[in-house]
Design a protein around this motif. Structure first.
Motif, PDB file in Angstrom:
ATOM      1  N   PRO A 217       0.837  -1.197   0.000  1.00 55.68           N
ATOM      2  CA  PRO A 217       0.000   0.000   0.000  1.00 55.68           C
ATOM      3  C   PRO A 217       0.876   1.254   0.000  1.00 55.68           C
ATOM      4  CG  PRO A 217      -0.769  -1.561   1.643  1.00 55.68           C
ATOM      5  CD  PRO A 217       0.518  -2.111   1.101  1.00 55.68           C
ATOM      6  N   HIS A 218       0.622   2.141  -0.931  1.00 56.39           N
ATOM      7  CA  HIS A 218       1.391   3.389  -0.996  1.00 56.39           C
ATOM      8  C   HIS A 218       0.575   4.435  -1.735  1.00 56.39           C
ATOM      9  CE1 HIS A 218       2.117   1.673  -4.986  1.00 56.39           C
ATOM     10  NE2 HIS A 218       2.391   2.912  -5.399  1.00 56.39           N
ATOM     11  N   THR A 219       0.985   5.688  -1.581  1.00 55.02           N
ATOM     12  CA  THR A 219       0.451   6.746  -2.435  1.00 55.02           C
ATOM     13  C   THR A 219       1.602   7.177  -3.325  1.00 55.02           C
ATOM     14  OG1 THR A 219       1.049   8.419  -0.796  1.00 55.02           O
ATOM     15  CG2 THR A 219      -1.204   7.557  -0.693  1.00 55.02           C
ATOM     16  N   ASP A 220       1.302   7.727  -4.492  1.00 53.81           N
ATOM     17  CA  ASP A 220       2.373   8.156  -5.395  1.00 53.81           C
ATOM     18  C   ASP A 220       2.796   9.579  -5.021  1.00 53.81           C
ATOM     19  OD1 ASP A 220       2.156   5.724  -6.608  1.00 53.81           O
ATOM     20  OD2 ASP A 220       1.147   6.455  -8.407  1.00 53.81           O
ATOM     21  N   PHE A 221       4.086   9.868  -5.131  1.00 49.70           N
ATOM     22  CA  PHE A 221       4.601  11.164  -4.647  1.00 49.70           C
ATOM     23  C   PHE A 221       4.252  12.328  -5.562  1.00 49.70           C
ATOM     24  CE2 PHE A 221       7.765  12.411  -7.668  1.00 49.70           C
ATOM     25  CZ  PHE A 221       8.028  11.239  -8.337  1.00 49.70           C
ATOM     26  N   LEU A 274      -4.542   5.694  -1.828  1.00 52.42           N
ATOM     27  CA  LEU A 274      -3.743   4.568  -1.344  1.00 52.42           C
ATOM     28  C   LEU A 274      -4.039   3.377  -2.263  1.00 52.42           C
ATOM     29  CD1 LEU A 274      -1.880   3.912   1.090  1.00 52.42           C
ATOM     30  CD2 LEU A 274      -3.921   3.068   2.282  1.00 52.42           C
ATOM     31  N   HIS A 275      -2.976   2.768  -2.800  1.00 53.71           N
ATOM     32  CA  HIS A 275      -3.192   1.648  -3.727  1.00 53.71           C
ATOM     33  C   HIS A 275      -2.093   0.614  -3.564  1.00 53.71           C
ATOM     34  CE1 HIS A 275      -0.700   4.685  -5.753  1.00 53.71           C
ATOM     35  NE2 HIS A 275      -0.162   3.703  -6.458  1.00 53.71           N
ATOM     36  N   ARG A 276      -2.333  -0.584  -4.094  1.00 56.33           N
ATOM     37  CA  ARG A 276      -1.340  -1.657  -4.019  1.00 56.33           C
ATOM     38  C   ARG A 276      -1.506  -2.566  -5.233  1.00 56.33           C
ATOM     39  NH1 ARG A 276      -3.930  -5.166   1.030  1.00 56.33           N
ATOM     40  NH2 ARG A 276      -5.641  -6.104  -0.146  1.00 56.33           N
TER      41      ARG A 276
HETATM   42 FE   LIG Z   1       1.777   3.675  -7.260  1.00 54.88          FE
END
Ligand SMILES: [Fe+2]
Ligand SMILES: O=C(O)CCC(=O)C(=O)O
Length: 348
Positions: A217-221, A274-276
């Motif tokens: 899980p992360h968000t893009d910067f 938030l995506h993975r």
């Molecule tokens: Fe991403």
């Protein structure tokens, strides 16, 4: 820093089980993840002269950004051959002999072209079932020479693809800014000279896809990310009911993510999604994610139009250079630290 030679990681060598370092305990029993009802927006009107039609599309973008921070677009102007050829050229790169990829193997996040595995490098303490190639996109005159020479059509196919993607970004970015009630003219000029950070992701079949992830899980910067994928596998987090949902495959559609820098521009009106990336045990999935930001050192600020006594500034300015500095000193996979969090101004 030492790193594994190319080809020896479990995902590159086709190991028949998932080693401990890849197991994500919080995944639990996954069962079937519900589909997200993500808006699919026809953006042809963004290229037309009709202000009324443009406003209609902009409103749809606004609704999607408020609800999800994410949407899919069709009628984006990219042709099927250009989209398909880019994925085949990328797949050929990942299937090339180790010597081709070794030239780009690096743990230095500042390398203009970088091959590695996992989230950041093969040395991270938590591992992900992914290989990746990162480089910059346009202007082609500046960056093409830094891209892989093998396969022989990589530069041509990716060049066509990334020029088309840049045009899509220059349709979508002003519409997202406009949807906030902010005049997009000045920023759009800056985006024309901005950086596109290209991540080509390759997720080989995983023998136990329920145990591991392709990306955590992360968000893009960046400001926005445009994603093109060979197959579905992306999941987004639904803030409304706090569950993961899968992004339905829509033939020919591109996926648009709001990134941390646009969350900051909007003073938190829009949230970065938030995506993975999930895995399957049948076929290799390739995705090309391009994150658009301003020029390397140019900072993006919260829009002045969105700040007043009742809505104080909530975010610090940020740039691509500052993000890479954060990434180079942070084990994101182990710490779960997120660049977007570092941009928030703490309330007293
Ligand atoms: Fe991403
Ligand atoms: O492969 C995907 O679907 C997601 C890729 C992604 O999130 C990224 O590269 O930042």
């Amino acid at each position: 820093m030492a790193t594994l030679p190319v080809g020896l990681s479990p995902q590159e060598s086709g190991l028949s089980y998932v080693p401990e370092a890849y197991v994500i305990p919080s995944l639990g029993k996954r069962g079937s993840v519900p589909k997200a009802h993500i808006p699919v927006i026809d953006i042809a009107a963004l290229r037309s002269d009709s202000e009324e039609e443009k406003a209609r599309v902009t409103q749809k973008i606004k609704d999607a950004c408020l609800r999800w921070g994410f949407f899919q677009v069709v009628n984006h102007g990219m042709t099927e051959p250009v989209l398909n050829d880019s994925l085949s050229a990328c797949l050929k790169f990942f299937e090339s002999p180790p010597a081709v990829k070794e030239k780009y193997l690096s743990t230095n996040v500042f390398s203009p072209t970088r091959y590695s595995t996992g989230l950041k490098t093969a040395d991270d303490s938590v591992q992900f079932w992914r290989m990746f190639l990162k480089h910059y996109g346009t202007p082609l005159s500046k960056w093409t020479e830094t891209w892989p020479e093998d396969p022989s059509d990589y530069r041509e196919k990716m060049g066509n693809f990334l020029e088309g993607f840049k045009r899509v970004s220059l349709d979508v970015i002003p519409a997202v800014i406009e949807s906030l009630g902010v005049n997009p003219t000045k920023l759009t000029e800056k985006f024309k000279k901005g950086m596109d950070v290209v991540t080509v992701n390759c997720y080989p079949p995983c023998p136990q896809p329920e145990l591991a992830l392709g990306l955590p899980p992360h968000t893009d910067f960046g400001c926005i990310t445009i994603l093109h994928q060979s197959d579905h596998g992306l999941e987004v987090f639904d803030e409304q009911d706090q569950t993961w949902k899968s992004v339905p495959a829509v033939p020919g559609a591109l996926q648009i993510h709001i990134g941390d820098q646009f969350e900051a521009l909007s003073n938190g009106i829009y949230k970065s999604v938030l995506h993975r990336a999930t895995l399957n045990n049948v076929k290799t999935r390739v995705s090309i994610a391009v994150q658009y930001s301003l020029d390397f050192e140019e900072q993006i600020h919260t829009a002045e139009e969105l700040i007043d006594d009742e809505h104080p500034r909530k975010y610090k300015p940020s740039s691509l250079k500052e993000f890479l500095n954060f990434l180079s000193r942070t084990d994101v996979a182990a710490s779960g630290k997120n660049y977007g969090e570092t941009l928030k101004i703490e309330e007293n």
